[in-house]
Design an enzyme around this catalytic site. Structure first.
Site, PDB file in Angstrom:
ATOM      1  N   GLN A 207      -7.213  -4.487   2.820  1.00 49.98           N
ATOM      2  CA  GLN A 207      -7.572  -3.653   1.731  1.00 49.98           C
ATOM      3  C   GLN A 207      -8.536  -4.570   0.689  1.00 49.98           C
ATOM      4  OE1 GLN A 207      -6.379  -0.581   1.509  1.00 49.98           O
ATOM      5  NE2 GLN A 207      -6.730  -0.051  -0.526  1.00 49.98           N
TER       6      GLN A 207
ATOM      7  N   ASN B 231       1.050  -1.265   0.095  1.00 51.43           N
ATOM      8  CA  ASN B 231      -0.030   0.002   0.156  1.00 51.43           C
ATOM      9  C   ASN B 231       0.851   1.184   0.079  1.00 51.43           C
ATOM     10  OD1 ASN B 231      -2.390   1.712   0.295  1.00 51.43           O
ATOM     11  ND2 ASN B 231      -3.409  -0.163   0.940  1.00 51.43           N
ATOM     12  N   ARG B 232       0.167   2.476   0.318  1.00 56.70           N
ATOM     13  CA  ARG B 232       1.100   3.778   0.073  1.00 56.70           C
ATOM     14  C   ARG B 232       1.464   4.325   1.510  1.00 56.70           C
ATOM     15  NH1 ARG B 232      -3.145   2.818  -3.035  1.00 56.70           N
ATOM     16  NH2 ARG B 232      -3.219   3.545  -5.136  1.00 56.70           N
TER      17      ARG B 232
ATOM     18  N   HIS C 125      -0.983  -9.928  -3.478  1.00 60.38           N
ATOM     19  CA  HIS C 125      -1.668  -9.285  -4.069  1.00 60.38           C
ATOM     20  C   HIS C 125      -2.451 -10.012  -5.184  1.00 60.38           C
ATOM     21  CE1 HIS C 125      -3.064  -5.616  -6.043  1.00 60.38           C
ATOM     22  NE2 HIS C 125      -2.341  -4.892  -5.487  1.00 60.38           N
ATOM     23  N   SER C 126      -2.805 -11.084  -5.020  1.00 62.59           N
ATOM     24  CA  SER C 126      -3.860 -12.120  -5.769  1.00 62.59           C
ATOM     25  C   SER C 126      -4.887 -11.172  -5.993  1.00 62.59           C
ATOM     26  CB  SER C 126      -3.908 -13.372  -5.147  1.00 62.59           C
ATOM     27  OG  SER C 126      -2.671 -14.245  -4.997  1.00 62.59           O
ATOM     28  N   TYR C 127      -5.268 -11.337  -7.293  1.00 65.30           N
ATOM     29  CA  TYR C 127      -6.624 -10.972  -7.800  1.00 65.30           C
ATOM     30  C   TYR C 127      -7.428 -12.175  -7.926  1.00 65.30           C
ATOM     31  CZ  TYR C 127      -4.830  -6.577  -9.615  1.00 65.30           C
ATOM     32  OH  TYR C 127      -4.117  -5.257  -9.608  1.00 65.30           O
TER      33      TYR C 127
ATOM     34  N   GLU D  18      -6.205  -7.834   0.555  1.00 67.20           N
ATOM     35  CA  GLU D  18      -4.693  -7.737   0.918  1.00 67.20           C
ATOM     36  C   GLU D  18      -4.624  -7.435   2.561  1.00 67.20           C
ATOM     37  OE1 GLU D  18      -3.093  -4.448  -1.807  1.00 67.20           O
ATOM     38  OE2 GLU D  18      -5.038  -4.621  -2.709  1.00 67.20           O
TER      39      GLU D  18
ATOM     40  N   HIS E 285       3.387  -0.107  -2.865  1.00 68.69           N
ATOM     41  CA  HIS E 285       3.969  -1.548  -2.963  1.00 68.69           C
ATOM     42  C   HIS E 285       5.698  -1.549  -3.114  1.00 68.69           C
ATOM     43  CE1 HIS E 285      -0.253  -2.317  -2.950  1.00 68.69           C
ATOM     44  NE2 HIS E 285      -0.530  -2.306  -4.103  1.00 68.69           N
TER      45      HIS E 285
ATOM     46  N   ASP F 267     -11.227   0.461  -2.645  1.00 65.80           N
ATOM     47  CA  ASP F 267      -9.941   0.465  -3.046  1.00 65.80           C
ATOM     48  C   ASP F 267      -9.711   1.079  -1.294  1.00 65.80           C
ATOM     49  OD1 ASP F 267      -7.313   0.266  -3.434  1.00 65.80           O
ATOM     50  OD2 ASP F 267      -7.468   1.481  -5.198  1.00 65.80           O
TER      51      ASP F 267
HETATM   52  C1  BGC Z   1      -4.148  -0.442  -4.572  1.00 71.27           C
HETATM   53  C2  BGC Z   1      -4.893   0.173  -5.872  1.00 71.27           C
HETATM   54  C3  BGC Z   1      -3.789  -0.176  -7.063  1.00 71.27           C
HETATM   55  C4  BGC Z   1      -3.447  -1.651  -6.994  1.00 71.27           C
HETATM   56  C5  BGC Z   1      -2.433  -1.962  -8.119  1.00 71.27           C
HETATM   57  C6  BGC Z   1      -4.000  -2.096  -4.669  1.00 71.27           C
HETATM   58  O1  BGC Z   1      -3.411  -2.592  -3.670  1.00 71.27           O
HETATM   59  O2  BGC Z   1      -4.997  -0.479  -3.443  1.00 71.27           O
HETATM   60  O3  BGC Z   1      -5.081   1.553  -5.702  1.00 71.27           O
HETATM   61  O4  BGC Z   1      -4.269   0.331  -8.191  1.00 71.27           O
HETATM   62  O5  BGC Z   1      -3.052  -2.219  -5.693  1.00 71.27           O
HETATM   63  O6  BGC Z   1      -2.735  -2.464  -9.210  1.00 71.27           O
END
Ligand code: BGC
Length: 380
Positions: free
Chosen positions: A315, A109-110, A206-208, A343, A135, A278
């Protein structure tokens, strides 16, 4: 594709004691396999490991980025589908992608404006997301080759030494991430780290997911429950404002199962800022203890995913930036909201927000977190 030379690493999970006479197998055969998956531009060899359980569940992880490349689970009729987004080969990942399946570090995250101050020293990080750091930076843990070791029949240990100053972070950080597949349908991820200088750290995966199967439509019909009474609202750069806002009466209330798509387009300032979900949910129960964070059901297939974690937060990201420009596994085109991420983590921007739970790791201390993604099928 590299040649399919499959090397058996862990031969048998259960063997008869061969006190006298020939050894007999008394249980199921469980193998972890390894195959070459290509080379990085720097010439580093990448391997793909596959873990299986006796129910047919199968997880493949590669040493580049510790990425979960595929995860096959049965639906209510026992049909397997791959439920994570990704690519068929290493090249797809090397071309750049939005962190599909990867280990994220040092900081998931940020971090606002790519800087933080620790013990009076200010550290500067890459600003790779507008003016913010995201990230782990330019070359985060998602883009390094991890060293693999078989830690058990269905347990893959990945380790990486992140050097002092890497991506701007202080301290030599020794990180271990262990993926274990259990007979109960769980993919367990254990994260551990130690450092030789005070530093900050927030590891995640970061699995989708798309429980209907990767590439099989958007995830808006998935029913989601998140065990959180509060979330952290964000500003336009998706940095938390510092407020912990009650979910009551907002589209962020997932304490009862709700479809992802039910309120995602509501006239809500936070949904507008995130272009959907998000956001970081503050999980109920005590951080540090493994407790349930979420439950997701895909009604058509009946596939269920439950998330358990020791982390304080999670997240929910609903693939708002997927836009059909990525073609993934099997030629599937990933359109808007074709995957969601859960996440598990500490709150975003914690290094700059003293009121948030601490993400500082000091020499002599040990970072240790666990997250479990548990798969099953609902027959109702
Ligand atoms: C973030 C998104 C970001 C993505 C990256 C997520 O964990 O919260 O804002 O675009 O990751 O693809």
């Amino acid at each position: 594709m590299p040649p399919k030379a499959i090397v058996t690493l862990a031969a048998l999970a259960t063997l008869a004691l061969a006190a006298c006479g020939p050894a007999k197998k008394t249980g199921v055969t469980q193998e972890m396999t390894k195959q070459p998956f290509g080379k990085t531009p720097e010439g580093e060899q990448v391997e793909l490991y596959t873990l299986t359980n006796s129910k047919g569940m199968e997880v493949s992880v590669m040493t580049y980025g510790g990425i979960i490349v595929s995860l096959k689970t049965p639906d209510r009729a026992g049909r397997l589908a791959d439920v994570v987004l990704g690519f068929d080969n290493l090249d797809g990942y090397l071309k750049g992608h939005p962190y599909f399946g990867a280990i994220i570090g040092r900081y998931g995250n940020r971090i606002a404006k790519g800087r933080f101050t620790l013990d009076g020293v200010t550290y500067k990080l890459a600003r790779n997301n507008g003016e913010n750091h995201l990230h782990g930076g330019i070359k985060g843990f998602d883009k390094v080759v991890w060293k693999a070791r078989e830690a058990g029949p269905q347990s893959l240990e990945l380790s990486y030494l992140s050097k002092d100053g890497e991506e701007g972070y202080p301290g030599n950080l020794s990180v271990t991430v262990t993926y274990t597949l259990t007979e109960a349908g769980e993919l367990k991820i254990d994260y551990q780290a130690t450092t030789d200088k005070p530093t900050v750290l927030n590891l995640t995966n970061h699995s989708y997911f798309n429980l209907a199967g990767q590439g099989e439509g958007d995830v808006l019909g998935h029913q989601v429950m998140i065990m959180a009474d509060r979330f952290t609202p964000v500003d336009a750069g998706l940095i938390p404002t510092g407020e912990l806002r009650a979910v009551d009466g907002t589209p962020f209330d997932f304490r009862m199962p709700r479809a992802i798509g039910e309120r995602i387009n509501a006239a809500d300032e936070q949904l507008k800022l995130g272009k959907g979900y998000d956001h970081n949910f503050v999980l109920s129960g005590a951080a540090g203890t493994l407790r349930q964070a979420a439950r997701v059901v895909e009604p058509k297939s009946g596939r269920v995913m439950e998330v358990f974690t020791t982390e304080p937060a999670m997240q929910l990201y609903t693939g708002n930036f997927l836009d059909g420009t990525i073609t993934g596994k099997g030629g599937k085109v990933y359109q808007h909201r074709y995957g969601f991420c859960m996440e598990t983590q500490h709150y975003p921007d914690s290094p700059n927000q003293a009121a948030f739970p601490s993400v500082v790791l000091r020499p002599g201390g040990r970072y240790q977190t666990t997250t479990v993604y548990k798969f099953s099928a609902s027959h109702s």
